[in-house]
Scaffold this motif. Sequence first.
Motif, PDB file in Angstrom:
ATOM      1  N   VAL A   1       0.846  -1.199   0.000  1.00 59.46           N
ATOM      2  CA  VAL A   1       0.000   0.000   0.000  1.00 59.46           C
ATOM      3  C   VAL A   1       0.876   1.242   0.000  1.00 59.46           C
ATOM      4  O   VAL A   1       0.622   2.208  -0.726  1.00 59.46           O
TER       5      VAL A   1
ATOM      6  N   SER B   1      -5.832   2.484   8.820  1.00 55.48           N
ATOM      7  CA  SER B   1      -6.119   1.064   8.610  1.00 55.48           C
ATOM      8  C   SER B   1      -5.382   0.237   9.676  1.00 55.48           C
ATOM      9  O   SER B   1      -4.277   0.580  10.091  1.00 55.48           O
TER      10      SER B   1
ATOM     11  N   ARG C   1      -8.635   2.253   5.043  1.00 53.06           N
ATOM     12  CA  ARG C   1      -9.155   1.223   4.152  1.00 53.06           C
ATOM     13  C   ARG C   1     -10.658   1.077   4.343  1.00 53.06           C
ATOM     14  O   ARG C   1     -11.159   1.059   5.476  1.00 53.06           O
TER      15      ARG C   1
END
Length: 267
Positions: free
Chosen positions: A141, A188, A217
């Motif tokens: 990510v 997240s 997220r």
Amino acid sequence: MTTFLVDQRNGGNEMPRVDDKRLQWAKDGEDLPVWTRAERLLGFIAGRIDHLGHDYILPSQSTQDDGLEALAHSESINASELSYLEAYLVSRAWLSRLKPNSHVCRVTVDGYRHLAELATESVNSRQAFVAMWFDESMEEVYDRAIRPAIEEAGYRPYRVDMEHFSGQIDNKVIAEIRRSRFLVADFSHGSDGARGSVYYEAGFAHGLGLEVIFCCRDGTEPHFDTRQYNHIMWKNMEDLRERLVTRILAHKDLYVRAIGSPTTHTS
């Protein structure tokens, strides 16, 4: 914990959430550096003076709420610590006493200049501090979304876990947030719960007046004390990259032309 609450309130969060994890984080955390505590006290005093050159009772001698608030802002536990920090500010000529040993002070021109330098230190910075869960599941990510988005906008991303240094990591975090132009905070997390450090770093940046870009997220519920902020609720890495770079460039104070900007692309 008091520092966390002060920074959250300064950042506009009127009702910061305190839970068991945050309490444990506060117990395990390091104190602010002494010089940072002194600078916070100087900022507090300057913020209480209505007009340039007006007199102010030193917080260590105050019996009003200002004395208690000064304790909180400077992470001090008693008036003796406040006196110590005040003496340092006087020695640096950022505060002046009207007479020797006087309890009345003024913020000097050099004091205001130092506060302005602290406030603008990050304005010309190309660094963007990244606060996130440092877990293997988040590496892609960062590499495919967060880092390229920041670089495309003309900034250099900084993650404290990617640098080797000596000293306390808490002090390094504080120093690097101060050097940054803005902060990207991704909330997240895994099944073991929210990352308290991300909330703290976002609150500290807010307290400094830095722009904080909130991300999370989709499907991960942020705590209610940050829900009022406009989160980028991303579904995949491409979604996050596109929306993050758009959010940065849409902010008038963060807009930097990517072409010719001094960013450093790292592998």
